[in-house]
Design a protein around this motif. Structure first.
Motif, PDB file in Angstrom:
ATOM      1  N   HIS A   1      55.248 -60.993  48.236  1.00  0.00           N
ATOM      2  CA  HIS A   1      54.600 -60.127  47.508  1.00  0.00           C
ATOM      3  C   HIS A   1      55.150 -58.701  48.257  1.00  0.00           C
TER       4      HIS A   1
ATOM      5  N   VAL B   1      53.251 -66.732  50.745  1.00  0.00           N
ATOM      6  CA  VAL B   1      53.043 -66.137  49.608  1.00  0.00           C
ATOM      7  C   VAL B   1      53.049 -64.545  49.811  1.00  0.00           C
TER       8      VAL B   1
ATOM      9  N   LEU C   1      45.124 -61.334  51.875  1.00  0.00           N
ATOM     10  CA  LEU C   1      44.618 -62.344  50.940  1.00  0.00           C
ATOM     11  C   LEU C   1      43.062 -62.149  50.466  1.00  0.00           C
ATOM     12  N   GLU C   2      42.437 -61.830  51.434  1.00  0.00           N
ATOM     13  CA  GLU C   2      41.003 -61.748  51.071  1.00  0.00           C
ATOM     14  C   GLU C   2      40.659 -60.383  50.509  1.00  0.00           C
ATOM     15  N   GLY C   3      41.531 -59.484  50.955  1.00  0.00           N
ATOM     16  CA  GLY C   3      41.099 -58.201  50.237  1.00  0.00           C
ATOM     17  C   GLY C   3      41.713 -57.936  49.009  1.00  0.00           C
TER      18      GLY C   3
ATOM     19  N   TYR D   1      45.566 -51.416  48.818  1.00  0.00           N
ATOM     20  CA  TYR D   1      44.773 -51.766  50.339  1.00  0.00           C
ATOM     21  C   TYR D   1      45.435 -51.371  51.318  1.00  0.00           C
TER      22      TYR D   1
ATOM     23  N   TRP E   1      43.294 -60.463  46.956  1.00  0.00           N
ATOM     24  CA  TRP E   1      43.044 -61.596  46.089  1.00  0.00           C
ATOM     25  C   TRP E   1      41.841 -62.347  45.978  1.00  0.00           C
ATOM     26  N   ASP E   2      40.963 -62.088  47.002  1.00  0.00           N
ATOM     27  CA  ASP E   2      39.703 -62.472  47.159  1.00  0.00           C
ATOM     28  C   ASP E   2      39.734 -63.984  47.460  1.00  0.00           C
ATOM     29  N   TYR E   3      40.789 -64.453  48.007  1.00  0.00           N
ATOM     30  CA  TYR E   3      40.886 -65.866  48.461  1.00  0.00           C
ATOM     31  C   TYR E   3      40.490 -65.906  49.889  1.00  0.00           C
ATOM     32  N   HIS E   4      39.570 -66.948  50.271  1.00  0.00           N
ATOM     33  CA  HIS E   4      39.026 -67.208  51.692  1.00  0.00           C
ATOM     34  C   HIS E   4      39.758 -68.393  52.116  1.00  0.00           C
ATOM     35  N   PHE E   5      40.910 -68.610  51.879  1.00  0.00           N
ATOM     36  CA  PHE E   5      41.563 -69.888  52.293  1.00  0.00           C
ATOM     37  C   PHE E   5      42.954 -69.532  52.653  1.00  0.00           C
ATOM     38  N   ASP E   6      43.585 -70.508  53.399  1.00  0.00           N
ATOM     39  CA  ASP E   6      44.876 -70.395  54.193  1.00  0.00           C
ATOM     40  C   ASP E   6      46.222 -70.831  53.066  1.00  0.00           C
ATOM     41  N   PRO E   7      46.923 -70.075  52.490  1.00  0.00           N
ATOM     42  CA  PRO E   7      48.022 -70.857  51.778  1.00  0.00           C
ATOM     43  C   PRO E   7      48.938 -71.333  53.109  1.00  0.00           C
TER      44      PRO E   7
END
Lengths: 227, 479
Positions: free
Chosen positions: A194, A190, A176-178, A161, A180-186
């Motif tokens: 990584h 994190v 995170l979106e691209g 990416y 992990w495909d998570y659309h929320f905010d840790p």
């Protein structure tokens, strides 16, 4: 690049315009829907930034109209509606990315530049090269200076990416979106963890650092040369 | 708006109108049945009478066929002596002159061709019904033999009485039933209205009393009570939220203001001003984060989850998130143990479930260990047990005391122990809201020592996997 901003909030629109101009883009601003659609139809823009709720004609119908006419110009939707479902609706209507208000300008800039880059044809590369770092998308092999680097699958995707957007800042949310495909905010850092692991694998023991932290904005992979 | 208690006006109640309609229909049906019985009995009686008359008529005709007028008169007189139901008359051809018999005159329009028929004559002023049959004698004389149709007359009279009395009884009972029904139903509906009024007036604890009959009105009352309970819960939730917003958002807003004021100070160096602005930005981001979390919990609680669930592999999602957090845990000096079945296909909201799991893990990382704990272990487990899907995050931290556990799930509640750590106080309440939105729940249990936070979803979300492709890990290609 020429960017059209369709946003009814005069202050936000003006701020976005100034900042995009400073970043080297040419920006036009329209404050209502119908005028926005006409200008967008006249063409010649590399990207559109469209607010979802507009006087006259709402943002989603502008996008739907453009797409129905075969116009593939990348569109970034701005919206105060940020729920999962709203997002899905926005992307289904033909938007390419979705940014929830309030947003940081660095996020907007990173995303719009990623959109413009994505719409350009050199896309289907089977390998990405940054300096002496080479990522082969077919064999899933990564080498730097001819030396093989072993990456976990997720680290590979993270690097893929970043390299796909080489020379561009990518934000933590984009990663995170691209990746992990998570659309929320840790709440915790994190992504930083990584990135630092990835950095340890690709930059450690090398003189030239490729993976840069752009303070307050995100990360960028670059060998420092243009192109 | 206050609804006035309903006054009992019988004909304006639905139950009365209903009873009236039913009564009228029932009455019509009864009339139909009575009419049919009457018609068939009367027809039967008539046939019997006609058969009888035909027999009598043929006998008398045979006896008198050729008899002289004096003989005829004598026979008829003696028959009349019997004073039974027999009626006789012999006239000349014109039927105007009566030769003999106990009928005063020939009945008007009575057929002379030997057909049996009914006629009515006046017996001392009383109309009497009779059935008769005419026959021809010698000399053009005409004989009419008849009998009183007494049974039929009695039947008609009784039927009339039955119709009047029975109909009256049905109508009377119907009215009574309507009134009683109306009264009792109205009383119970009144109770419902009163409860509603009291609720509107602000008594959120009031509920509709149940009659105990377990009928549809009780069902209605239960539904209304459920609704009132939900409204009360939402209202108290809203009150609580506004109180907490006042506290949790005003405090950082106030800090923001102070910092902005400080940044305006002319004596600041450029660097100090930049730092002040960076502080303002960070503070703003915190406020936005709190605000987003708050909105999300609020929207989940009004139930916006019916839309667009997706089918995905929950086991893969749990492993994925664990993988995302594994380095974070490691940096914090903790181990993260993951245990899931190979696949668990569910239909749910992937992003929300993902966020809930993330929140649980972040809580585990944040509160899972204080300085005193000796083992820094985190565990995440996905199992299907007791008909529920359970995702447990276990830590070895100080845990949550039993009396505090329910409170920990509420919005903005930050147990005293955690006040010093950063956070919005919305993490667990978001988890709870996501669970509730999917028909599940959150349990806080003892890990001896430590805390197990369990996110439980109903097994109805499980998808029997028919094709492996249906439950694939989405997003294999990087966008």
């Amino acid at each position: 690049m020429r960017i059209l901003v369709i946003e009814d909030d005069v202050e936000v629109a003006g701020y976005v315009q100034r900042a995009l101009n400073e970043a080297g883009h040419t920006t036009d601003v329209v404050h209502e829907g119908d005028g926005g659609l006409n200008l967008a139809r006249s063409g010649g823009y590399d990207a559109l930034i469209v607010d979802r709720m507009l006087p006259g004609r709402d943002g989603l119908s502008i996008i739907a109209d453009l797409r129905a006419g075969g116009d593939r110009t990348p569109v970034l939707i701005l919206s105060a509606l940020g729920e999962v479902d709203d997002r899905v609706v926005g992307l289904k209507a033909g938007g390419d990315d979705y940014l929830t208000k309030p947003f940081a300008f660095s996020e907007l800039l990173a995303r719009i530049e990623a959109l413009i880059r994505r719409s350009q044809p050199e896309e289907q590369a089977t390998r990405y090269v940054v300096g002496d770092l080479i990522l082969d998308r077919m064999s899933h092999k990564v080498t730097r200076g001819g030396e093989h680097i072993v990456l976990q699958p997720r680290e590979f995707r993270l690097l893929e990416y970043l390299m796909k957007h080489r020379g561009q800042v990518v934000t933590r949310t984009m990663l995170l979106e691209g990746v992990w495909d998570y659309h929320f905010d840790p709440q915790t850092n994190v992504i930083d963890v990584h990135i630092s692991r990835l950095r340890a694998k690709i930059d450690k023991n090398f003189d030239t650092l490729l993976l840069h932290t752009v303070r307050g904005r995100g990360y960028m992979i670059d060998d420092g040369r243009e192109g | 708006m206050v609804v006035k208690a309903r006054r009992f006006i019988p004909w304006r109640t639905a139950s009365f109108r209903l009873t009236a309609t039913v009564t009228a229909l029932f009455l019509l049906a009864c009339l139909g049945v009575v009419g049919a019985i009457y018609w068939s009995v009367s027809d039967l009686l008539l046939r019997q009478a006609i058969d009888d008359i035909a027999l009598r008529s043929s006998r008398l005709e045979a006896a008198l066929k050729t008899a002289a007028p004096s003989e005829i008169k004598q026979t008829l007189d003696s028959l009349a002596e019997a004073r039974d139901d027999g009626l006789y008359i012999v006239t000349d051809t014109s039927r105007a002159r009566v030769l003999a018999g106990n009928l005063p005159n020939w009945p008007l329009n009575f057929p002379t061709d030997g057909r049996a028929d009914i006629f009515e004559y006046s017996d001392n002023g009383n109309p009497v019904m009779a059935v008769g049959m005419a026959s021809r004698l010698a000399g053009g004389r005409i004989l009419l033999v008849a009998r009183k149709a007494k049974a039929q007359q009695v039947l008609t009279a009784r039927m009339r009485w039955i119709v009047v009395a029975g109909g009256g009884l049905i109508i009377g009972l119907g009215i009574l039933a309507g009134l009683a029904l109306g009264y009792f139903v109205i009383r119970r509906i009144d109770a419902i209205s009163r409860a509603g009024d009291a609720f509107i007036q602000g008594d959120l604890a009031v509920r509709v009393p149940l009659s105990g009959a377990d009928d549809e009105l009780d069902d209605l009352a239960r539904t209304l009570n459920h609704m009132l309970g939900r409204i009360a819960q939402l209202m108290s939730g809203m009150r609580e939220v506004s109180d907490n917003i006042a506290h949790d958002l005003k405090t950082p807003l106030n800090r923001l203001r102070i910092r902005a004021e400080g940044a305006l100070d002319d004596r600041l160096s450029d660097q100090a001003r930049r730092d002040a602005l960076a502080g303002i930005l960070a503070e703003t981001d915190d406020i936005i984060r709190t605000f987003n979390a708050l909105l999300q919990v609020a929207r989940l609680e009004v139930g916006v989850l019916d839309k667009s669930p997706e089918t995905f592999d929950l086991a893969a999602l749990v492993r994925d998130i664990a993988e995302l957090y594994e380095p974070v845990a490691e940096e914090a000096g903790a181990t993260l143990e993951v245990s899931t079945p190979p696949t668990l296909c569910v239909s749910a909201h992937r992003q929300l479930i993902g966020q809930a799991i993330t929140n649980l893990l972040e809580n585990g990382l944040k509160y899972g260990c204080d300085d005193s704990c000796d083992r820094r272990e985190l565990g995440i487990r996905l199992v299907v047990d007791e008909g529920e899907i359970a995702i447990s995050v276990a830590d070895r931290g100080p845990g949550i005391a039993v009396p505090d556990r329910q409170r920990a799930l509420e919005r903005f509640v930050r147990l005293d122990a955690s006040r010093t750590k950063p956070g919005t106080g919305l993490g667990l309440s978001l988890v709870a809201a996501v669970a509730r939105g999917h028909g599940g729940r959150v349990l806080l249990l003892d890990n001896e020592p430590g805390l197990v936070a369990q996110f439980r979803l109903p097994a109805s979300l499980l998808v029997a996997r028919t094709e492996p492709a249906e439950c694939h890990q989405r997003f294999e290609e990087i966008a």
